[in-house]
Design a protein around this motif. Structure first.
Motif, PDB file in Angstrom:
ATOM      1  N   VAL A  75       0.931  -1.033  -0.055  1.00  0.00           N
ATOM      2  CA  VAL A  75      -0.051  -0.106  -0.113  1.00  0.00           C
ATOM      3  C   VAL A  75       0.775   1.254   0.031  1.00  0.00           C
ATOM      4  O   VAL A  75       0.427   2.226  -0.691  1.00  0.00           O
ATOM      5  CB  VAL A  75      -1.035  -0.091   1.143  1.00  0.00           C
ATOM      6  CG1 VAL A  75      -1.560   1.121   1.354  1.00  0.00           C
ATOM      7  CG2 VAL A  75      -2.074  -1.052   0.932  1.00  0.00           C
ATOM      8  N   ASP A  76       2.085   1.442   0.880  1.00  0.00           N
ATOM      9  CA  ASP A  76       2.887   2.483   0.979  1.00  0.00           C
ATOM     10  C   ASP A  76       3.459   2.608  -0.407  1.00  0.00           C
ATOM     11  O   ASP A  76       3.521   3.487  -1.154  1.00  0.00           O
ATOM     12  CB  ASP A  76       4.205   2.266   1.942  1.00  0.00           C
ATOM     13  CG  ASP A  76       4.969   3.195   2.107  1.00  0.00           C
ATOM     14  OD1 ASP A  76       4.191   4.527   2.426  1.00  0.00           O
ATOM     15  OD2 ASP A  76       5.840   3.099   1.764  1.00  0.00           O
ATOM     16  N   SER A  77       3.889   1.557  -1.399  1.00  0.00           N
ATOM     17  CA  SER A  77       4.613   1.660  -2.552  1.00  0.00           C
ATOM     18  C   SER A  77       3.346   2.222  -3.529  1.00  0.00           C
ATOM     19  O   SER A  77       3.931   3.224  -4.157  1.00  0.00           O
ATOM     20  CB  SER A  77       5.023   0.304  -2.953  1.00  0.00           C
ATOM     21  OG  SER A  77       5.467   0.388  -4.094  1.00  0.00           O
ATOM     22  N   ASN A  78       2.332   1.774  -3.415  1.00  0.00           N
ATOM     23  CA  ASN A  78       1.307   2.183  -4.278  1.00  0.00           C
ATOM     24  C   ASN A  78       1.068   3.647  -4.095  1.00  0.00           C
ATOM     25  O   ASN A  78       0.937   4.501  -4.989  1.00  0.00           O
ATOM     26  CB  ASN A  78       0.220   1.347  -4.099  1.00  0.00           C
ATOM     27  CG  ASN A  78      -0.910   1.799  -5.098  1.00  0.00           C
ATOM     28  OD1 ASN A  78      -0.688   1.905  -6.584  1.00  0.00           O
ATOM     29  ND2 ASN A  78      -2.272   1.826  -4.487  1.00  0.00           N
ATOM     30  N   GLU A  79       0.977   4.209  -2.794  1.00  0.00           N
ATOM     31  CA  GLU A  79       0.770   5.413  -2.395  1.00  0.00           C
ATOM     32  C   GLU A  79       1.872   6.364  -3.061  1.00  0.00           C
ATOM     33  O   GLU A  79       1.525   7.440  -3.413  1.00  0.00           O
ATOM     34  CB  GLU A  79       0.486   5.494  -0.930  1.00  0.00           C
ATOM     35  CG  GLU A  79      -0.635   4.974  -0.088  1.00  0.00           C
ATOM     36  CD  GLU A  79      -2.116   5.824  -0.767  1.00  0.00           C
ATOM     37  OE1 GLU A  79      -1.958   6.896  -0.607  1.00  0.00           O
ATOM     38  OE2 GLU A  79      -2.947   4.995  -1.273  1.00  0.00           O
ATOM     39  N   LYS A  80       3.068   5.977  -2.831  1.00  0.00           N
ATOM     40  CA  LYS A  80       4.332   6.782  -3.186  1.00  0.00           C
ATOM     41  C   LYS A  80       4.208   6.938  -4.939  1.00  0.00           C
ATOM     42  O   LYS A  80       4.507   8.102  -5.262  1.00  0.00           O
ATOM     43  CB  LYS A  80       5.552   6.053  -2.670  1.00  0.00           C
ATOM     44  CG  LYS A  80       5.623   6.649  -1.391  1.00  0.00           C
ATOM     45  CD  LYS A  80       7.042   5.738  -0.907  1.00  0.00           C
ATOM     46  CE  LYS A  80       7.407   6.080   0.697  1.00  0.00           C
ATOM     47  NZ  LYS A  80       8.450   5.585   1.143  1.00  0.00           N
ATOM     48  N   SER A  81       3.722   5.723  -5.621  1.00  0.00           N
ATOM     49  CA  SER A  81       3.836   5.860  -6.788  1.00  0.00           C
ATOM     50  C   SER A  81       2.478   6.830  -7.410  1.00  0.00           C
ATOM     51  O   SER A  81       2.855   7.144  -8.687  1.00  0.00           O
ATOM     52  CB  SER A  81       3.672   4.520  -7.655  1.00  0.00           C
ATOM     53  OG  SER A  81       2.324   3.870  -7.375  1.00  0.00           O
ATOM     54  N   ASN A  82       1.744   6.862  -6.601  1.00  0.00           N
ATOM     55  CA  ASN A  82       0.522   7.772  -7.125  1.00  0.00           C
ATOM     56  C   ASN A  82       0.734   9.258  -6.753  1.00  0.00           C
ATOM     57  O   ASN A  82      -0.153  10.056  -6.733  1.00  0.00           O
ATOM     58  CB  ASN A  82      -0.764   7.508  -6.534  1.00  0.00           C
ATOM     59  CG  ASN A  82      -1.223   6.119  -7.295  1.00  0.00           C
ATOM     60  OD1 ASN A  82      -1.071   5.903  -8.339  1.00  0.00           O
ATOM     61  ND2 ASN A  82      -2.055   5.442  -6.459  1.00  0.00           N
ATOM     62  N   GLY A  83       2.068   9.556  -5.901  1.00  0.00           N
ATOM     63  CA  GLY A  83       2.349  10.999  -5.713  1.00  0.00           C
ATOM     64  C   GLY A  83       1.985  11.342  -4.466  1.00  0.00           C
ATOM     65  O   GLY A  83       1.899  12.563  -3.957  1.00  0.00           O
TER      66      GLY A  83
END
Length: 78
Positions: free
Chosen positions: A68-76
């Protein structure tokens, strides 16, 4: 009350106190691990393997929190 329950409650309190200076990645990993451990313990209780369920759930929850953290970071997002 069982000793294991008392120990679990004490550890939860110590973990909660140590979470104040964490970054978002660490918070998501710990939150995921805690939620996974609780869910795994509940499922393990039904199957007769509470500790194994909690350990497996904690590992899966931590991995989920990091995803989830990786996804949040990739979405800015932070």
């Amino acid at each position: 009350m069982k000793k294991s329950t008392i120990v679990a409650l004490a550890l939860t309190g110590f973990v909660a106190m140590g979470c104040s200076n964490m970054n978002n990645t660490q918070q998501r990993a710990v939150s995921g691990g805690a939620i996974g451990a609780a869910a795994g313990a509940g499922i393990g209780l039904l199957t007769g393997h509470t500790v194994a369920g909690a350990l497996i759930g904690a590992a899966a929850g931590t991995a989920g929190g990091l995803i989830v953290d990786s996804n949040e970071k990739s979405n800015g997002r932070k």
